[in-house]
Write a protein that holds these residues in place. Structure first.
Motif, PDB file in Angstrom:
ATOM      1  N   SER A 144       0.835  -1.209   0.000  1.00 39.53           N
ATOM      2  CA  SER A 144       0.000   0.000   0.000  1.00 39.53           C
ATOM      3  C   SER A 144       0.865   1.252   0.000  1.00 39.53           C
ATOM      4  O   SER A 144       0.620   2.199  -0.752  1.00 39.53           O
ATOM      5  CB  SER A 144      -0.911  -0.012   1.228  1.00 39.53           C
ATOM      6  OG  SER A 144      -1.588   1.210   1.359  1.00 39.53           O
ATOM      7  N   TYR A 145       1.918   1.258   0.830  1.00 43.46           N
ATOM      8  CA  TYR A 145       2.836   2.399   0.885  1.00 43.46           C
ATOM      9  C   TYR A 145       3.525   2.592  -0.465  1.00 43.46           C
ATOM     10  O   TYR A 145       3.642   3.719  -0.964  1.00 43.46           O
ATOM     11  CB  TYR A 145       3.870   2.151   1.994  1.00 43.46           C
ATOM     12  CG  TYR A 145       5.018   3.131   2.015  1.00 43.46           C
ATOM     13  CD1 TYR A 145       4.855   4.395   2.574  1.00 43.46           C
ATOM     14  CD2 TYR A 145       6.262   2.802   1.488  1.00 43.46           C
ATOM     15  CE1 TYR A 145       5.902   5.300   2.598  1.00 43.46           C
ATOM     16  CE2 TYR A 145       7.310   3.695   1.510  1.00 43.46           C
ATOM     17  CZ  TYR A 145       7.130   4.941   2.068  1.00 43.46           C
ATOM     18  OH  TYR A 145       8.164   5.825   2.077  1.00 43.46           O
ATOM     19  N   ASP A 148       1.072   4.045  -2.915  1.00 44.28           N
ATOM     20  CA  ASP A 148       0.703   5.415  -2.528  1.00 44.28           C
ATOM     21  C   ASP A 148       1.705   6.440  -3.045  1.00 44.28           C
ATOM     22  O   ASP A 148       1.336   7.569  -3.369  1.00 44.28           O
ATOM     23  CB  ASP A 148       0.618   5.525  -0.997  1.00 44.28           C
ATOM     24  CG  ASP A 148      -0.785   5.300  -0.486  1.00 44.28           C
ATOM     25  OD1 ASP A 148      -1.744   5.599  -1.221  1.00 44.28           O
ATOM     26  OD2 ASP A 148      -0.932   4.814   0.642  1.00 44.28           O
ATOM     27  N   TYR A 149       2.987   6.079  -3.108  1.00 47.15           N
ATOM     28  CA  TYR A 149       4.021   7.067  -3.414  1.00 47.15           C
ATOM     29  C   TYR A 149       4.753   6.772  -4.729  1.00 47.15           C
ATOM     30  O   TYR A 149       5.893   7.206  -4.918  1.00 47.15           O
ATOM     31  CB  TYR A 149       5.001   7.161  -2.235  1.00 47.15           C
ATOM     32  CG  TYR A 149       4.312   7.675  -1.012  1.00 47.15           C
ATOM     33  CD1 TYR A 149       3.976   9.023  -0.878  1.00 47.15           C
ATOM     34  CD2 TYR A 149       3.912   6.799  -0.003  1.00 47.15           C
ATOM     35  CE1 TYR A 149       3.301   9.486   0.227  1.00 47.15           C
ATOM     36  CE2 TYR A 149       3.219   7.256   1.107  1.00 47.15           C
ATOM     37  CZ  TYR A 149       2.926   8.603   1.216  1.00 47.15           C
ATOM     38  OH  TYR A 149       2.244   9.069   2.310  1.00 47.15           O
ATOM     39  N   TRP A 171      -8.258   4.463  -2.980  1.00 47.17           N
ATOM     40  CA  TRP A 171      -7.628   4.624  -4.290  1.00 47.17           C
ATOM     41  C   TRP A 171      -8.669   4.793  -5.388  1.00 47.17           C
ATOM     42  O   TRP A 171      -8.444   5.522  -6.352  1.00 47.17           O
ATOM     43  CB  TRP A 171      -6.731   3.424  -4.586  1.00 47.17           C
ATOM     44  CG  TRP A 171      -5.522   3.336  -3.695  1.00 47.17           C
ATOM     45  CD1 TRP A 171      -5.028   4.320  -2.889  1.00 47.17           C
ATOM     46  CD2 TRP A 171      -4.663   2.211  -3.514  1.00 47.17           C
ATOM     47  NE1 TRP A 171      -3.916   3.874  -2.210  1.00 47.17           N
ATOM     48  CE2 TRP A 171      -3.660   2.593  -2.578  1.00 47.17           C
ATOM     49  CE3 TRP A 171      -4.626   0.937  -4.042  1.00 47.17           C
ATOM     50  CZ2 TRP A 171      -2.654   1.717  -2.179  1.00 47.17           C
ATOM     51  CZ3 TRP A 171      -3.623   0.065  -3.649  1.00 47.17           C
ATOM     52  CH2 TRP A 171      -2.648   0.456  -2.725  1.00 47.17           C
ATOM     53  N   ASP A 612       0.127  13.036   4.621  1.00 47.82           N
ATOM     54  CA  ASP A 612      -1.245  12.809   4.171  1.00 47.82           C
ATOM     55  C   ASP A 612      -2.233  13.383   5.175  1.00 47.82           C
ATOM     56  O   ASP A 612      -3.254  13.965   4.808  1.00 47.82           O
ATOM     57  CB  ASP A 612      -1.509  11.306   4.000  1.00 47.82           C
ATOM     58  CG  ASP A 612      -1.034  10.796   2.653  1.00 47.82           C
ATOM     59  OD1 ASP A 612      -0.672  11.637   1.797  1.00 47.82           O
ATOM     60  OD2 ASP A 612      -1.008   9.574   2.461  1.00 47.82           O
TER      61      ASP A 612
END
Length: 909
Positions: A144-145, A148-149, A171, A612
């Motif tokens: 997920s991390y 995300d980036y 998402w 975030d």
């Protein structure tokens, strides 16, 4: 050694149906980051993705997983290997970190991989096949991390038998995800023709193909059943009772399920399907409880083998669900012919969910059923633990769904609402609610209500809430008195409040600067939080404990605290589909720890999720702390303009929102003064000195931090005697209170003042003491961030030249700092270039910042990323982050699109 055959993309079977319409959906788009292809085995996921990859212009890194890859380190080694196998350069450091770092520090190499992809700048596609083998919650959070980036032009494609435990809802709202699910995989009429003729090798007429396709709507599972039955389906009229009050498309599927599947099953299977249709998910234990039997596992495995629309939710054949349309058809039939039994089965299913730890799922079922009396009972029993587990917003929604009279007649539910609002940071609503609740409780006690004892227990909760409200108003005495009262009464109540109460005690002691007492209270908060199963309290208490341990100079102990608490929280709050619990205190402590150790990548990985929270809006106290550690990290990396922006924002919020902050935040302005000194702007430092003398601090840590900065400025302005006068009482109090980090800083600045006075020998002695204490505590960046004079004197110290890992690392940092020019020499107070007047910036959902507007202007001038970085005096990765942000705000995917959109909005001349 990595198995390189796992990096080879499978060759598509020439007989397989070409899925052009699905390949088009998989193509990259401006904001998309993830293709998600989810379907049971045999739905053609791998074939589809392989077909698409053969047409993709991007470089493809392919990785096929197996059951051994559900290990974080092994998984990321294979991901890095997939990129390297396909030509991505610069991953040597990433591979080295993966080999040596602990499992808790894997965010570092993941961040390194993201940075390498960003620096490469080329479009890449990462395909991970058979992702359903990944079950580890920690690994799911890392993926997920990673997503995300991701930098622009990087697209991840996951093929899985089950929907992965990732934050897909979030998402999807951002339009990052393209879902290819069984509904989209349904074949068109032409594809059906090719499927039966070419793939299955069945000689059936076009008319029969059209009939089957129409009846099944291209549903692959139904088509397979048709093919296995010999390529024909008998025409049967559905029973009158089987008709559905749903739209035409769903009725066709339901008719097929009931007539061609259900009615053809043996009686035991048919009864099992109807009895368990009330269950949102299925496992053997749940089905046994619903049916009052012990053979459910056997029947579930039979359904799975026969592909009876049963979808696995894991790879261990423990949890399943029916296809939604199949379940709807079963429920409709069950309610028509077995209404009383179906209601009884539903109640058993909900009771099983509630007693086996699936409380939220059980409550959702009760809400859907609109059984308000049962909902009130369940919330009264489980609501407190849900709130302290981080689920305060769902609890608020459930309370709002109750009829007003049910809520008004229950003091316990009203108290639950107060806690939920408190954790949602809506403290402005609490005073009137608490007043009404106190009136009700007083009346119950006076009237000898049957639940008078419970009313007295709720009084302790009210006192605890009021203590937190008193802290937000800087009424420390009232806060302390209320908390101590709760501690005296707590053993006489039935409500588990010890963890939250001790956290309040810890905050009180921290505010007074009594760090030893604060540590004891916070350790109790962590211990009771674990006993009471309150993950959010454990995380917050452990985070503040680590922050204090760091500031006392116990860096290793602070890191151990963070690791242990995180492991416990992950174990007891392990559903990766829910947002990961984040503690501002803990992440901030980790940022400071890794910043101090000169491990900037790891520090940045812990900062990213906090940013975030800042961007999406968080409570003001957390906002200030986050911006403070963000500014400190930027300061350590020499990004002084960025540091100044973050610290000015933090100081502004701290001033404007002081009444809403439960604790006194760090002295941000003291860090600002260091930015002025580092960039050589003594006039700004002098202005700060004139203004800061009126500041008042209740927290001794903040007061010390402020006074140390005052002394730094006094030395820089040529007043060393005034600096020493400032530092003498400070040194005594810091040593007495064991504020060892500040004590080292005090000794360093004092030695510089002595040096300025010409007292060389005394200065060297004081400096040696400071370096010795820093060595014992493990501080490193602290020395490298001091003035050029102190750094030069440190380089000359004989003790630093002795062998030792700490000595060599500090010497290396000091040498590097001495050779580095100030990268951001522009005045931190200079106003950025104004945005074009009357532009459409404010028309955007999220306007571009001044920094993003500056980047946009430099892009318009034709500068490359490295030239933009040089012009702005920042790192290339910072430029890439700004570009990624402005792409997102402008909803574009390239420089050309960004410039065109900017001109439409009159952001460029």
């Amino acid at each position: 050694m990595l198995l390189t055959t796992k990096f080879l993309r499978p060759t598509a079977d020439p007989r397989s149906v070409q899925r052009e319409r699905l390949c088009a959906l998989l193509q990259p788009e401006s904001v998309k980051r993830l293709n998600l292809v989810v379907a049971p085995a045999g739905f053609g996921k791998t074939t589809l993705v392989s077909q698409w990859c053969s047409q993709s212009p991007s470089t493809v890194a392919w990785l096929s997983l197996d059951e051994h890859d559900d290990d974080p380190r092994r998984f990321w080694q294979y991901v890095v290997g997939a990129f390297e196998h396909n030509g991505l350069l610069g991953l040597e450091e990433c591979r080295l970190q993966l080999s040596h770092c602990s499992l808790q520090e894997l965010e570092g190499p993941i961040t390194a991989l993201i940075n390498v992809l960003a620096a490469d700048g080329a479009p890449w596609t990462l395909v991970i096949d058979d992702y359903h083998f990944i079950r580890d919650p920690q690994l799911q959070r890392q993926v997920s991390y990673f997503i995300d980036y991701l930098p622009p032009d990087i697209l991840v494609t996951l093929a899985s038998r089950t929907e992965p435990a990732l934050p897909l809802s979030r998402w999807r709202v951002r339009r990052w995800v393209e879902d290819i699910h069984p509904g989209l995989l349904a074949f068109s009429e032409e594809e059906c023709q090719r499927f039966f003729h070419d793939t299955m090798g069945l000689e059936i007429s076009e008319q029969e193909v059209r009939r089957i396709c129409s009846k099944t709507e291209g549903w692959v599972a139904a088509m397979q059943l048709s093919a296995l039955s010999g390529g024909s389906i008998d025409e049967r009229k559905p029973d009158e009772g089987g008709k559905q009050r749903i739209d035409l498309d769903e009725r066709r599927i339901s008719d097929y399920v009931l007539t061609e599947v259900l009615e053809q099953q043996p009686a035991p299977v048919r009864e099992f399907l109807l009895d368990t249709a009330c269950c949102p998910r299925l496992c053997a234990s749940l089905c046994d409880a619903v049916r009052g039997t012990t053979n459910s596992q056997v029947l579930l495995e039979q359904l799975l083998r026969e592909n009876l629309f049963l979808i696995p939710l894991d790879t261990r054949n423990e949890w399943f669900r029916y296809h939604d349309l199949f379940r709807d058809a079963l429920l409709q039939r069950a309610r028509q012919f077995k209404a009383e039994d179906t209601e009884k089965h539903w109640q058993r299913a909900v009771n099983w969910l509630l007693t086996h730890g699936h409380v939220q799922e059980g409550i959702s079922q009760i809400v859907r059923h609109e059984d308000w009396h049962w909902l009130a009972q369940v919330l009264a029993e489980h609501g407190n633990n849900l709130i302290h587990g981080g689920f305060h917003l769902p609890v608020l929604n459930w309370l709002d769904s109750l009829p007003a009279n049910v809520l008004q007649e229950s003091p316990q539910l009203q108290m639950l609402r107060v806690w939920a609002l408190f954790f949602a940071n809506r403290v402005d609503l609490l005073d009137p609610l608490l007043g009404d609740l106190e009136d009700m409780l007083d009346k119950r006690v006076a009237d000898s209500h049957p639940d008078a004892e419970g009313a007295l227990g709720l009084q302790s909760e009210i006192s605890l809430i009021r203590s937190y409200l008193a802290r937000s108003k800087s009424d420390d005495k009232s806060a302390s008195d209320l908390t101590q009262q709760v501690l005296r009464d707590i053993d006489h109540t039935r409500i588990p409040l010890k963890s939250v109460t001790y956290y309040g005690v810890g905050l009180d002691y921290y505010g007074k600067g009594d760090l030893a007492a604060a540590e004891d209270a916070l350790k109790s908060a962590v211990r009771y939080g674990e006993l009471e199963r309150k993950p959010s309290t454990v995380l917050s208490s452990g985070g503040l404990l680590a922050w204090i341990q760091y500031n006392r100079g116990d860096i290793d102990e602070a890191l151990d605290t963070c690791t242990r608490v995180r492991q416990w929280v992950d174990q007891h709050h392990s559903d990766p589909r829910q947002p990961m619990l984040i503690s501002c205190w803990q992440n901030s402590a980790l940022i400071e720890i890794y910043r101090e150790r000169n491990e900037f990548q790891l520090a940045t990985s812990y900062l990213a999720p906090l940013l975030d929270h800042v961007n999406n809006g968080t409570e003001p106290g957390q906002h200030v702390v986050i911006q403070y550690v963000r500014g400190h990290l930027a300061f350590s990396e020499g990004r002084y303009r960025e540091a100044t922006e973050a610290l000015e924002d933090a100081a502004s919020v701290a001033r404007r929102r002081r009444e809403h902050i439960l604790f006194e935040p760090p002295a941000c302005s003291a860090m600002l003064a260091r930015c002025y000194l580092a960039t050589g702007h003594l006039e700004l430092a002098g202005e700060w000195l004139d203004q800061v003398s009126h500041d008042r601090f209740t927290n001794p840590l903040n007061r010390e931090q402020n006074q140390i900065s005052i002394a730094r400025v006094q030395v820089a302005l040529g007043h060393p005697e005034a600096a020493m006068a400032t530092l003498v009482p400070l040194r005594l109090s810091a040593e007495h209170d064991q504020h060892y980090r500040h004590l080292v800083e005090i000794q360093l600045v004092y030695s510089e003042a002595l040096y300025a006075e010409g007292k060389i020998k005394e200065a060297e002695q004081m400096l040696a003491q400071a370096v010795q204490r820093a060595s014992e505590a493990g501080f490193m960046r602290l020395l490298a961030e001091e003035s050029p004079t102190i750094r030069r004197l440190c380089l000359e110290l004989p003790t630093l030249k002795a062998p030792g890992r700490w000595n060599s690392r500090v010497l290396s940092m000091l040498t590097e700092q001495a050779e580095t020019k100030i990268p951001d020499s522009a005045s931190p107070k200079e106003t950025e270039e104004e945005a074009p007047t009357e532009s459409g910036n404010t028309d955007l959902p999220e306007p571009l910042s001044q920094r993003e507007l500056e980047v946009l202007d430099l892009i318009n001038r034709g500068l490359a990323n490295k030239d933009i970085a040089s012009t702005m005096g920042v790192a290339p990765t910072t430029v890439k982050a700004h570009i990624r942000n402005l792409y997102g705000k402008l909803a574009v995917g390239s420089r050309t699109e960004a410039l065109a959109r900017a001109r439409e909005l009159r952001l460029l001349a």
